[in-house]
Design a protein around this motif. Structure first.
Motif, mmCIF file in Angstrom:
data_model
loop_
_atom_site.group_PDB
_atom_site.id
_atom_site.type_symbol
_atom_site.label_atom_id
_atom_site.label_comp_id
_atom_site.label_asym_id
_atom_site.label_seq_id
_atom_site.Cartn_x
_atom_site.Cartn_y
_atom_site.Cartn_z
ATOM 1 N N LYS A 42 -0.097 2.143 -8.328
ATOM 2 C CA LYS A 42 0.490 2.396 -9.640
ATOM 3 C C LYS A 42 1.663 1.269 -9.920
ATOM 4 N N PRO A 43 1.770 0.648 -11.247
ATOM 5 C CA PRO A 43 2.948 -0.185 -11.384
ATOM 6 C C PRO A 43 4.279 0.347 -10.894
ATOM 7 N N LEU A 44 5.091 -0.475 -10.246
ATOM 8 C CA LEU A 44 6.360 0.072 -9.851
ATOM 9 C C LEU A 44 7.615 -0.630 -10.626
ATOM 10 N N GLY A 45 7.102 -1.916 -11.149
ATOM 11 C CA GLY A 45 8.070 -2.574 -11.892
ATOM 12 C C GLY A 45 8.836 -3.476 -10.775
ATOM 13 N N ARG A 46 9.862 -3.963 -10.900
ATOM 14 C CA ARG A 46 10.810 -4.604 -10.033
ATOM 15 C C ARG A 46 11.648 -3.758 -9.231
ATOM 16 N N LYS A 47 11.436 -4.049 -7.735
ATOM 17 C CA LYS A 47 12.576 -3.371 -7.017
ATOM 18 C C LYS A 47 13.183 -4.435 -5.872
ATOM 19 N N GLU A 48 14.363 -4.185 -5.697
ATOM 20 C CA GLU A 48 14.945 -5.197 -4.896
ATOM 21 C C GLU A 48 16.000 -4.464 -3.800
ATOM 22 N N CYS A 49 15.766 -4.565 -2.641
ATOM 23 C CA CYS A 49 16.515 -4.310 -1.534
ATOM 24 C C CYS A 49 17.377 -5.249 -0.791
ATOM 25 N N GLN A 50 18.667 -5.211 -0.353
ATOM 26 C CA GLN A 50 19.295 -6.135 0.269
ATOM 27 C C GLN A 50 19.160 -5.893 1.790
ATOM 28 N N GLU A 93 3.166 2.908 -2.439
ATOM 29 C CA GLU A 93 4.128 3.514 -3.662
ATOM 30 C C GLU A 93 5.353 4.110 -3.001
ATOM 31 N N GLU A 94 5.374 4.403 -1.721
ATOM 32 C CA GLU A 94 6.446 5.060 -1.068
ATOM 33 C C GLU A 94 7.150 3.882 -0.037
ATOM 34 N N PHE A 95 6.076 3.118 0.281
ATOM 35 C CA PHE A 95 6.528 2.092 1.360
ATOM 36 C C PHE A 95 6.618 0.754 0.580
ATOM 37 N N HIS A 96 7.094 0.722 -0.632
ATOM 38 C CA HIS A 96 6.639 -0.532 -1.256
ATOM 39 C C HIS A 96 7.251 -1.848 -0.880
ATOM 40 N N GLN A 97 8.188 -1.585 -0.035
ATOM 41 C CA GLN A 97 9.086 -2.917 0.474
ATOM 42 C C GLN A 97 8.314 -3.757 1.418
ATOM 43 N N LEU A 98 7.133 -3.012 1.981
ATOM 44 C CA LEU A 98 6.403 -3.447 2.874
ATOM 45 C C LEU A 98 5.307 -4.441 2.082
ATOM 46 N N ALA A 99 5.251 -4.221 0.975
ATOM 47 C CA ALA A 99 4.385 -5.103 -0.081
ATOM 48 C C ALA A 99 5.129 -6.156 -0.747
ATOM 49 N N ASP A 115 7.685 -6.885 -7.023
ATOM 50 C CA ASP A 115 7.473 -6.497 -8.345
ATOM 51 C C ASP A 115 5.890 -6.573 -8.277
ATOM 52 N N ASP A 116 5.580 -5.933 -9.456
ATOM 53 C CA ASP A 116 3.931 -5.901 -9.711
ATOM 54 C C ASP A 116 3.136 -7.314 -9.671
ATOM 55 N N ASP A 117 3.856 -8.320 -9.728
ATOM 56 C CA ASP A 117 3.116 -9.685 -9.573
ATOM 57 C C ASP A 117 2.954 -9.984 -7.962
ATOM 58 N N THR A 118 3.546 -9.115 -7.124
ATOM 59 C CA THR A 118 3.648 -9.714 -5.695
ATOM 60 C C THR A 118 2.281 -9.397 -5.044
ATOM 61 N N ASN A 119 1.897 -10.444 -4.172
ATOM 62 C CA ASN A 119 0.504 -10.312 -3.478
ATOM 63 C C ASN A 119 0.416 -8.888 -2.898
ATOM 64 N N PRO A 163 3.267 -12.746 3.329
ATOM 65 C CA PRO A 163 3.238 -11.121 3.151
ATOM 66 C C PRO A 163 4.121 -10.410 4.426
ATOM 67 N N LEU A 164 4.726 -9.678 4.186
ATOM 68 C CA LEU A 164 5.621 -9.051 5.168
ATOM 69 C C LEU A 164 4.935 -8.116 5.894
ATOM 70 N N LEU A 165 3.577 -7.844 5.720
ATOM 71 C CA LEU A 165 2.840 -6.839 6.547
ATOM 72 C C LEU A 165 1.405 -7.468 6.284
ATOM 73 N N SER A 166 0.786 -7.800 7.715
ATOM 74 C CA SER A 166 -0.540 -8.332 7.550
ATOM 75 C C SER A 166 -1.503 -7.493 8.568
ATOM 76 N N ILE A 167 -2.542 -6.880 8.147
ATOM 77 C CA ILE A 167 -3.450 -6.091 8.987
ATOM 78 C C ILE A 167 -4.865 -6.612 8.994
ATOM 79 N N GLN A 168 -5.376 -6.783 10.344
ATOM 80 C CA GLN A 168 -6.670 -7.194 10.695
ATOM 81 C C GLN A 168 -7.424 -6.132 11.098
ATOM 82 N N ILE A 169 -8.635 -5.776 10.480
ATOM 83 C CA ILE A 169 -9.489 -4.770 11.174
ATOM 84 C C ILE A 169 -10.736 -5.386 11.642
ATOM 85 N N THR A 170 -11.067 -5.425 12.935
ATOM 86 C CA THR A 170 -12.140 -6.064 13.594
ATOM 87 C C THR A 170 -13.181 -5.078 13.934
ATOM 88 N N LYS A 171 -14.571 -5.310 13.675
ATOM 89 C CA LYS A 171 -15.500 -4.717 14.127
ATOM 90 C C LYS A 171 -16.039 -5.292 15.567
#
Length: 464
Positions: A42-50, A93-99, A115-119, A163-171
């Motif tokens: 869902k769109p969250l708008g812009r959120k900042e955290c020092q 949506e809850e842990f948006h800082q990681l996005a 913000d909603d334009d962040t990757n 990105p602040l989090l990268s996840i790799q799923i390997t088969k």
């Protein structure tokens, strides 16, 4: 002014081939299939955290890497990847800082911006067709694991572009590997496993998570600290004149202690409490003493050499006012204990345990405040290896329920740390796979010291 080292952006379509020295002399071949980005659904708008004083010292550490190995799921691999992405979009949506991404405000103070334009979070799918779970389960070091987890050798500062989090799923042939790289300037171990367990909850059908993250870091510390971080001068491949010799190569090994062995270690150290002692030594203090003694013996230090024990202590309940366990961010500080090697090994174990216990007990709200105030007056950005001379540094915690992280295709067979942030004396403690109070110990040491440790019957608890 701190000098930092940066790395080049990886090629997302690369095929990695790593020479593995085994009895079969195999190659580990990992092929990247796809790279996408996942954002909150869902769109969250812009959120900042020092970022605050508890976060900033880790800006020159590397991304914190965790790797989990799972059985099965091969035939459903594509469906599993999509299910993980769907669950991730919900939990973000809850842990948006990681996005989000790292940024600086006009005063040079670091912050996390979403913000909603962040990757969003980077999600990579890959295949290692020639690799089986058994090939990885017996791997003591991180050579084979390195290409199964993203962002090797990538500094947290690079979160300004990555990105602040990268996840790799390997088969694999017979299972899956989930490799995660978290920006350590954003979160500590407690927050990491809170996020992972919450993500797993959503993927297994929960409509909401059991514990919401507490996102306002300024409740723990609200001092604005400006950092002037400068990348190193480019050398174009030529020597920069630094003649410092390269450190000896490290070996990594996992030592697995059963619940009964942990209880024996704890009972032995508590058998003769120091005079005036009013409380027993904890499991952590007892095991830390066991490890510190053994590593010091293995290093064959001179009696007059100093040795340092370092623990990264959770300060959530130590700060004033206390913060909830769900505080999302870094709320840890390094606690140091120093003594002479000769005194350590010649003394009964309760001597070291008493020092560790005292250092931990003394690290109260007043000590934390003093440490923060001192650092804020002269911010020093340490590298991950600056834990002290002849150091034993303990990270992670067996309290983290890492083997309960089930995304719907079973609990992990093994949980490991990646290659980042390892140095001579780095120790990671994990909940043991066998459950109960069993504990797995990942240790990185110089090769000769590791060889000695592998033969140490007292450490291994081998009866003659």
């Amino acid at each position: 002014m701190a000098t930092l080292v940066t790395t080049k952006e990886e090629n997302p379509t690369k095929v990695i081939e790593t020479q593995i020295t085994t009895k079969q002399d195999k190659h580990l071949k990992v092929e990247i299939l796809n790279k996408t980005y996942v954002k909150p659904q869902k769109p969250l708008g812009r959120k900042e955290c020092q970022l605050v004083t508890f976060d900033l010292p880790y800006i020159a550490f590397y991304y914190n890497q965790k790797l989990m190995i799972y059985k099965g799921g091969v035939d459903e691999f594509n469906d599993i990847v999509e299910k993980l992405k769907d669950g991730l979009s919900v939990i973000l949506e809850e842990f948006h800082q990681l996005a989000g991404k790292l940024d600086k405000d006009d005063d040079g103070v670091f912050k996390v911006v979403y913000d909603d334009d962040t990757n969003g979070v980077e999600m990579v799918s890959a295949v290692a067709e020639d690799t089986e779970i058994g090939d990885l389960m017996g791997e003591e070091g991180t050579i084979k694991l390195k290409d199964l987890v993203p962002y090797n050798g990538v500094l947290n500062l690079e979160g300004l572009q990555r990105p602040l989090l990268s996840i790799q799923i390997t088969k694999l042939k017979d299972g899956l590997v989930m490799g995660c790289a978290f920006n350590h300037a954003i979160l500590d171990g407690t927050s990491t496993w809170h996020f992972m367990s919450s993500w797993a909850q959503i993927c297994t059908g929960s409509k909401s998570i059991s514990v919401q993250p507490f996102l306002d870091r300024t409740q723990a510390r609200n001092t604005r600290v400006k950092l002037d971080l400068t990348p190193p001068a480019q050398t174009n491949g030529h020597s920069n004149g630094d003649s410092t010799p390269s450190p000896p190569p490290l070996r990594e090994k996992i030592f697995r202690f059963s619940e009964s062995e942990i209880e024996k270690i704890k009972a032995k150290i508590n058998a003769n409490p120091p005079e005036g002692s009013t409380k027993p030594f904890s499991t952590f203090q007892s095991l830390s003493t066991h490890i510190w003694h053994a590593v010091t013996r293995a290093r064959e230090l001179k009696p007059e050499d100093y040795t340092v024990f370092t623990v990264f202590a959770d300060c959530r309940k130590r700060v004033d006012p206390p913060m909830p366990d769900s505080y999302f961010g870094n709320l840890i500080q390094a606690i140091f204990t120093v003594t002479a090697a000769g005194l350590l090994v010649a003394s009964p174990p309760e001597f070291a345990a008493g020092m560790i216990q005292k250092a931990i007990d003394m690290h109260d709200a007043k000590a934390i405040e003093a440490r923060n105030t001192e650092w804020e007056s002269n911010p020093i950005i340490f590298q991950y290896k600056d834990a002290g001379v002849n150091c034993v540094a303990v990270g992670s915690s067996p309290r983290f329920k890492v083997y309960d992280v089930d995304f719907g295709f079973g609990k992990p067979e093994s949980v490991r740390s990646g290659a980042n942030n390892r140095f001579d004396g780095m120790v990671y403690l994990y909940q043991g796979k066998s459950g109960g109070k069993s504990i797995d110990i990942e240790i990185s040491l110089e090769a000769k010291a590791m060889e000695n440790l592998e033969k140490d019957k007292e450490f291994l608890m081998i009866q003659d």
